[in-house]
Design a protein around this motif. Structure first.
Motif, PDB file in Angstrom:
ATOM      1  N   VAL A 182      10.463  -6.057  -0.698  1.00 34.23           N
ATOM      2  CA  VAL A 182       9.212  -6.799  -0.573  1.00 34.23           C
ATOM      3  C   VAL A 182       8.074  -5.817  -0.811  1.00 34.23           C
ATOM      4  CG1 VAL A 182       7.691  -8.114   0.945  1.00 34.23           C
ATOM      5  CG2 VAL A 182      10.166  -8.473   1.067  1.00 34.23           C
ATOM      6  N   LYS A 183       7.230  -6.131  -1.785  1.00 36.27           N
ATOM      7  CA  LYS A 183       6.086  -5.274  -2.098  1.00 36.27           C
ATOM      8  C   LYS A 183       4.801  -5.955  -1.663  1.00 36.27           C
ATOM      9  CE  LYS A 183       3.653  -2.990  -5.940  1.00 36.27           C
ATOM     10  NZ  LYS A 183       3.714  -2.607  -7.374  1.00 36.27           N
ATOM     11  N   ALA A 184       4.020  -5.244  -0.870  1.00 34.18           N
ATOM     12  CA  ALA A 184       2.705  -5.714  -0.451  1.00 34.18           C
ATOM     13  C   ALA A 184       1.653  -5.067  -1.340  1.00 34.18           C
ATOM     14  CB  ALA A 184       2.447  -5.363   1.006  1.00 34.18           C
ATOM     15  N   SER A 185       0.838  -5.894  -1.968  1.00 38.24           N
ATOM     16  CA  SER A 185      -0.148  -5.389  -2.913  1.00 38.24           C
ATOM     17  C   SER A 185      -1.367  -6.294  -2.884  1.00 38.24           C
ATOM     18  CB  SER A 185       0.450  -5.357  -4.317  1.00 38.24           C
ATOM     19  OG  SER A 185      -0.440  -4.780  -5.239  1.00 38.24           O
ATOM     20  N   GLY A 186      -2.536  -5.678  -3.019  1.00 42.84           N
ATOM     21  CA  GLY A 186      -3.774  -6.436  -3.022  1.00 42.84           C
ATOM     22  C   GLY A 186      -4.470  -6.355  -1.685  1.00 42.84           C
ATOM     23  N   GLY A 187      -5.544  -5.592  -1.607  1.00 46.43           N
ATOM     24  CA  GLY A 187      -6.327  -5.508  -0.390  1.00 46.43           C
ATOM     25  C   GLY A 187      -5.793  -4.568   0.667  1.00 46.43           C
ATOM     26  N   VAL A 188      -4.785  -3.759   0.325  1.00 49.58           N
ATOM     27  CA  VAL A 188      -4.245  -2.772   1.269  1.00 49.58           C
ATOM     28  C   VAL A 188      -5.036  -1.484   1.051  1.00 49.58           C
ATOM     29  CG1 VAL A 188      -2.176  -1.572   2.085  1.00 49.58           C
ATOM     30  CG2 VAL A 188      -1.986  -3.877   1.109  1.00 49.58           C
ATOM     31  N   GLY A 206       1.644  -1.505  -3.146  1.00 48.76           N
ATOM     32  CA  GLY A 206       0.841  -1.285  -4.332  1.00 48.76           C
ATOM     33  C   GLY A 206      -0.556  -0.871  -3.918  1.00 48.76           C
ATOM     34  N   LEU A 207      -0.919   0.370  -4.189  1.00 51.00           N
ATOM     35  CA  LEU A 207      -2.209   0.911  -3.757  1.00 51.00           C
ATOM     36  C   LEU A 207      -2.953   1.518  -4.933  1.00 51.00           C
ATOM     37  CD1 LEU A 207      -1.112   2.917  -0.558  1.00 51.00           C
ATOM     38  CD2 LEU A 207      -1.830   0.515  -0.684  1.00 51.00           C
TER      39      LEU A 207
END
Length: 230
Positions: A182-188, A206-207
């Motif tokens: 699971v990839k968390a991306s956007g606004g991190v 995703g940073l």
């Protein structure tokens, strides 16, 4: 348990997807990713091929950012990216199909790209979670799993509905279990954001502002000190 700087960096796809990005910008991205110990760089497909130091993976995007491309075009774009050295491809689904619960269409779209991304290369599926209901998030994640994807990913970072949320990441992890990343991306954008996403179940981040996130790590606590290179 405190997450080390190096361990957090190993979760990161150090990302540059701005339309105005130049080859010099990509060179700087690569150098910074290597310095910081990121897992990969993520750049637009037109910036490929690139030379990277050993140990740094190359990711790119496909059907980005709208997802409103014919599946054959997405597949061709993915195949060219792999031929030009991409190790990982982050594709965007047709978000409207998920909103309308046309999950068979979502699965077929993903499967077309999966067929173009050979074994040994990673396929991540961007579902644009902020634009979806919980039911649509679950359906899109199941479609990705059934189509043979390796990861599900929250967001492009370009959608007006927003980026990653702890709730979406947790729901995505509950849906795919341990079978997919699971990839968390956007606004991190902060260390607190990054740790929250990892604690919710993210195995990749995703940073674009990786250095700032890592610099803010001191004193932030997490339940997971593992390697983010899923």
């Amino acid at each position: 348990m405190t997450l080390s700087r190096a361990s957090l960096a190993s979760y990161v796809d150090h990302t540059l997807l701005k339309p105005e990005a130049t080859p010099a910008d990509v060179d700087a991205l690569i150098a910074e990713a290597h310095e910081l110990g990121a897992f990969s760089i993520c750049v637009s497909p037109s910036m490929l091929p690139v030379e990277v130091p050993e140990g740094l993976a190359v990711a790119t995007v496909c059907g980005f950012p709208s997802g409103k491309h014919h599946s054959q075009i997405k597949a061709a774009e993915a195949a060219l990216s792999v031929a030009q050295g991409a190790d990982e491809v982050d594709m965007v689904i047709d978000v409207a199909a998920a909103i309308e619960s046309r999950f068979e269409d979502v699965q077929k779209d993903i499967a077309a790209v999966r067929a173009a991304v050979p074994e040994g290369k990673i396929l991540k599926v961007i579902i644009e979670s902020a634009a979806l209901s919980d039911e649509a998030i679950v359906g899109a994640c199941r479609a990705a799993a059934d189509a043979g994807a390796d990861f599900v990913k929250t967001s492009t970072g370009f959608h007006p509905a927003g980026g990653a949320s702890e709730h979406a990441v947790r729901l995505m992890r509950e849906t795919v279990g341990d079978a997919l990343g699971v990839k968390a991306s956007g606004g991190v954008r902060t260390a607190d954001d990054a740790i929250a996403m990892i604690n919710a179940g993210a195995s990749r981040l995703g940073l674009s502002g990786t250095r700032g996130v890592l610099d803010g790590l001191d004193g932030v606590q997490t339940d997971d000190a593992g390697d983010g290179g899923y």
